[in-house]
Enzyme design. Sequence first.
Site, PDB file in Angstrom:
ATOM      1  N   GLU A 500       0.086   2.967   4.157  1.00 48.93           N
ATOM      2  CA  GLU A 500      -0.348   3.284   2.661  1.00 48.93           C
ATOM      3  C   GLU A 500       0.557   4.505   2.551  1.00 48.93           C
ATOM      4  O   GLU A 500       0.116   5.415   1.826  1.00 48.93           O
ATOM      5  CB  GLU A 500      -1.687   3.621   2.775  1.00 48.93           C
ATOM      6  CG  GLU A 500      -2.820   2.364   3.005  1.00 48.93           C
ATOM      7  CD  GLU A 500      -3.990   2.566   2.671  1.00 48.93           C
ATOM      8  OE1 GLU A 500      -4.341   3.296   1.654  1.00 48.93           O
ATOM      9  OE2 GLU A 500      -4.519   1.188   2.622  1.00 48.93           O
TER      10      GLU A 500
HETATM   11  C1  LIG Z   1       0.512  -0.933  11.865  1.00 53.31           C
HETATM   12  C2  LIG Z   1       0.978  -1.266  10.282  1.00 53.31           C
HETATM   13  C3  LIG Z   1       0.270  -1.675   9.551  1.00 53.31           C
HETATM   14  C4  LIG Z   1       0.714  -2.014   8.177  1.00 53.31           C
HETATM   15  N1  LIG Z   1       0.187  -3.063   7.308  1.00 53.31           N
HETATM   16  C5  LIG Z   1       0.907  -3.425   6.210  1.00 53.31           C
HETATM   17  C6  LIG Z   1       0.243  -4.451   5.539  1.00 53.31           C
HETATM   18  O1  LIG Z   1      -0.932  -4.955   5.730  1.00 53.31           O
HETATM   19  N2  LIG Z   1       0.790  -4.682   4.471  1.00 53.31           N
HETATM   20  C7  LIG Z   1       2.120  -4.351   4.179  1.00 53.31           C
HETATM   21  O2  LIG Z   1       2.804  -4.814   3.033  1.00 53.31           O
HETATM   22  N3  LIG Z   1       2.872  -3.283   4.867  1.00 53.31           N
HETATM   23  C8  LIG Z   1       2.215  -2.881   5.760  1.00 53.31           C
HETATM   24  N4  LIG Z   1       2.767  -2.023   6.577  1.00 53.31           N
HETATM   25  C9  LIG Z   1       4.119  -1.366   6.346  1.00 53.31           C
HETATM   26  C10 LIG Z   1       3.993   0.130   5.906  1.00 53.31           C
HETATM   27  O3  LIG Z   1       3.301   0.150   4.601  1.00 53.31           O
HETATM   28  C11 LIG Z   1       5.240   0.741   6.047  1.00 53.31           C
HETATM   29  O4  LIG Z   1       5.320   0.675   7.568  1.00 53.31           O
HETATM   30  C12 LIG Z   1       5.704   1.830   5.250  1.00 53.31           C
HETATM   31  O5  LIG Z   1       5.691   1.799   4.130  1.00 53.31           O
HETATM   32  C13 LIG Z   1       6.954   2.575   5.847  1.00 53.31           C
HETATM   33  O6  LIG Z   1       7.878   1.581   5.805  1.00 53.31           O
HETATM   34  P1  LIG Z   1       8.802   1.775   7.174  1.00 53.31           P
HETATM   35  O7  LIG Z   1       7.926   1.498   8.297  1.00 53.31           O
HETATM   36  O8  LIG Z   1       9.812   0.710   6.837  1.00 53.31           O
HETATM   37  O9  LIG Z   1       9.668   3.252   7.006  1.00 53.31           O
HETATM   38  P2  LIG Z   1      10.974   3.637   6.316  1.00 53.31           P
HETATM   39  O10 LIG Z   1      10.648   3.303   4.970  1.00 53.31           O
HETATM   40  O11 LIG Z   1      12.074   3.316   6.980  1.00 53.31           O
HETATM   41  O12 LIG Z   1      10.726   5.091   6.509  1.00 53.31           O
HETATM   42  C14 LIG Z   1      11.161   5.941   7.416  1.00 53.31           C
HETATM   43  C15 LIG Z   1      10.719   7.292   7.388  1.00 53.31           C
HETATM   44  O13 LIG Z   1      11.592   7.651   6.155  1.00 53.31           O
HETATM   45  C16 LIG Z   1      10.658   8.698   5.404  1.00 53.31           C
HETATM   46  N5  LIG Z   1      10.900   8.340   4.073  1.00 53.31           N
HETATM   47  C17 LIG Z   1      11.312   7.157   3.492  1.00 53.31           C
HETATM   48  N6  LIG Z   1      11.822   7.518   2.066  1.00 53.31           N
HETATM   49  C18 LIG Z   1      11.676   8.753   1.842  1.00 53.31           C
HETATM   50  C19 LIG Z   1      11.995   9.513   0.734  1.00 53.31           C
HETATM   51  N7  LIG Z   1      12.349   9.252  -0.477  1.00 53.31           N
HETATM   52  N8  LIG Z   1      11.813  11.134   1.112  1.00 53.31           N
HETATM   53  C20 LIG Z   1      11.321  11.607   2.123  1.00 53.31           C
HETATM   54  N9  LIG Z   1      10.893  10.528   3.263  1.00 53.31           N
HETATM   55  C21 LIG Z   1      11.166   9.332   3.147  1.00 53.31           C
HETATM   56  C22 LIG Z   1       9.229   7.867   5.683  1.00 53.31           C
HETATM   57  O14 LIG Z   1       8.153   8.752   5.208  1.00 53.31           O
HETATM   58  C23 LIG Z   1       9.130   7.732   7.152  1.00 53.31           C
HETATM   59  O15 LIG Z   1       9.026   8.768   7.858  1.00 53.31           O
HETATM   60  C24 LIG Z   1       2.034  -1.483   7.758  1.00 53.31           C
HETATM   61  C25 LIG Z   1       2.830  -1.078   8.910  1.00 53.31           C
HETATM   62  C26 LIG Z   1       2.541  -0.585  10.065  1.00 53.31           C
HETATM   63  C27 LIG Z   1       3.404  -0.028  11.021  1.00 53.31           C
END
Ligand SMILES: Cc1cc2nc3c(=O)[nH]c(=O)nc-3n(C[C@H](O)[C@H](O)[C@H](O)COP(=O)(O)OP(=O)(O)OC[C@H]3O[C@@H](n4cnc5c(N)ncnc54)[C@H](O)[C@@H]3O)c2cc1C
Length: 824
Positions: A500
Amino acid sequence: MLAWIVAAVLAFLALGYFRARLIGWTVVAGLFLAWLSLIFGFGSSTNISLLSAFAVVALAFNVGPLRRLLFTSRVLAVYRRILPDMSQTEKEAIDAGTVWWDADLFSGRPDWDKLLATPAPKLSAEEQAFLDGPVEELCAMCDDWEITHERYDLAPHVWQFIKDKGFLGMIIPKKFGGLGFSALGHSAVVTKLSTRSNAAAVTVMVPNSLGPAELLLHYGTDEQKAHYLPRLARGQEIPCFALTNPEAGSDAASIPDYGVVCKGTWQGKETLGMRVTWDKRYITLGPVSTLLGLAFRLYDPEGLLGDKKDLGITCALVPTNTPGVNIGRRHLPLNGAFQNGPNWGKDVFMPIDWIIGGKEYAGKGWMMLMNCLAAGRSISLPASSVGGAQALARVTGAYARVRQQFRTPIGRLEGVEEALGRIAANAYLMEATRVMTAGCVDAGEKPSVLSAIAKYHMTERARLCVNDAMDIHGGKGICLGPNNWVGRGYQVLPVGITVEGANILTRTLIIFGQGAIRCHPYVLREMRAAKEMQGREASIEFDDAFTSHIGHVLSNGIRAFVFGLTRSSFAPTPKDSSSDTKHYYKHVSRLSAAFAFLADMSMMAMGGALKRKEKISGRLGDVLSMMYLVSATLKRYEDDGRIREDLPLVRWAVRDALYDAQQAIDQVLSNFPVKALATLLRWTLFPLGTPFRPPLDARNHECAKLVLEPGAARDRLTGSVFVSKAQDATGILEQAFLATVACEPIERKLREAVRAGRLEIRPGVETALAASEKGILTAEESNHWLRKEALRKNVIKVDDFPQDFGRAEALEKLEGEIVKAKAA
Ligand SMILES: Cc1cc2nc3c(=O)[nH]c(=O)nc-3n(C[C@H](O)[C@H](O)[C@H](O)COP(=O)(O)OP(=O)(O)OC[C@H]3O[C@@H](n4cnc5c(N)ncnc54)[C@H](O)[C@@H]3O)c2cc1C
């Protein structure tokens, strides 16, 4: 002359302080000029030219059309050139949701009376009955070790109970067969479940958060609502919502998943539809879902829907048994046993009316998601984090009383006490924030910024709490097994940090970034005038917003300076505030003026670059957040009826947050790119130095004491915790805790007898048996002591396993169940 100069300075300070209108400034400036001319005895020609010049300037600034012509229309032209263009998705994110107390904090003048007049959020009788009935029952049914180690899932009867009792349809109105709960009710259910089983809480939380039901309620067609909502409410459909793609996580608006509008054959008939290709991962409930909420970008190259070729992000509901949908595999998110996994499809044909809201809503998916995000984000993660913190406060306090080292309960050792007191105070503040934020949703708001604050800070504080709890439990927290009540929470905590809106992004980009535009009284108006309006309309709107903005900056600067100089003594408080907390309101009023001034000066100094300066914007966001957390804590103290026993928790939490806010401002100033301005700002905001200090050790001691003693304060603080009455690990811990406290007089008797040489220390329970034989303890006392010892032994034990960790046995058990289920 000195008196006149002082009077003039005071008059200008007063004008700024009370945010006087421009005409007020003009009159005072005119009088000052007249006085100067008298004092210095200018010749009449100098007088005439001076006064004429003043009159021209005064006229130019006070007469709207003149001011626009000579001044603000020129500023508008420059502003239009430097204001970066916003993408449609950025615009939709900014436009989504509403502002509430965050706007007050951003204004520099929070209206405390308004906040305290907001009724205390209360559960309905029905919600309370649900908590006391089905929720309590569900908690009792959940065996966390069995779920996370043996089954990697909830037991079938637990799943059935969740569906049958309507847990999956808490946000669905009663007319569609749902429970129709308030945000507070929904949040209370998730909080309590989280104190027992993370998997159960996540399973319940997801269908009630941003997903098919929420989107249908706001945007679904009547047919979609009539078909799906009753099925979702009864648990006949298990929903999930799939947005995240391997290439697009945080930057979700850039998902490469796509659909192409086309004609195809559906159930034997030619049908207008879309061929959709997607690759999603991390989707919670995905592996068991029957209804996939799917987000993708929709294209219409043949113009079957209209002129637009790239329609934009679109949300559709796809039954998972549709040919071409691949779903069912699982991820293993830090041993959290909730269902989570990938799903994908290639050129899957689906009718156009599977789009949520029908074809009119093709391309409106991002707007729909942004508008629905705030409610879920205000509830799910804040509630589960608060549940975690309350549970940790209860079990860690109990364990720290039962566990002894150096012949002392470890909770009484100062180092341990420090960590324990932090957990207790954070649990108080977090519950206050959960309730205030859910109450805000129930009052009809869609708090886009406050929900981000609640999500970020509740999950971060839960992380602090679980780290402290792990330290206090020592090896007991590390060796996993049915007797470890903290290890799984520690493991799974980063899930809340990541989902989220991952926390780093939420802090550095959303809280202040969105807050500065949404909550600021004038910035959004200026932007809209510059980008969305033209001609006279733009000129009038910009002129009004911009001139008010200047007054706002001046006023906040002056107020921050005056409050700093007077140590917040004259800063506003609510009319009816307790003498115990009055000074805290004053400090937040001061911080609010300082923050508002600093925010404006930062925007002025860094302009669009502030968006990329995330270390600065993150800290500005921290100041706003801390003021919100303090406001919630103070409001809780009032709503609870000013319970003096809870005051240490309030004092610790407020002081800690005020200090954090001050440190954040200090660091913004230390890293401010324009050094001269930074110095000026430091003089303005902290004219007598930095005022706030961290919480006192004495307060920390009082906070820790509240969770080391049974009683009303502990029960209030951990009021959402499911307290097991069974002979399971936490049930036994609770009994051991009560027995330990009850046996302390007996323990003292034994020690005194040993000291007096009437009794020898012997191994195990033999000391007590000998004391009983010698008449030092009565038979009853001896029995109490022996029972306490048996419970204590149980509490301190940790699990061990056979070489294969019992997997063979667990598999056998599971296979047996599957065979039985198939036969049934
Ligand atoms: C257990 C679990 C359940 C989930 N459930 C769902 C679901 O039901 N439906 C769904 O659609 N998604 C779901 N997600 C996805 C979740 O919303 C994403 O994991 C999340 O949006 C982060 O994306 P990412 O993991 O690819 O990290 P990335 O986007 O690769 O981010 C990596 C890091 O970079 C930071 N970052 C990225 N952009 C910026 C910025 N502009 N400025 C500063 N920092 C930044 C982030 O804060 C993070 O710390 C789930 C994820 C998990 C792990």
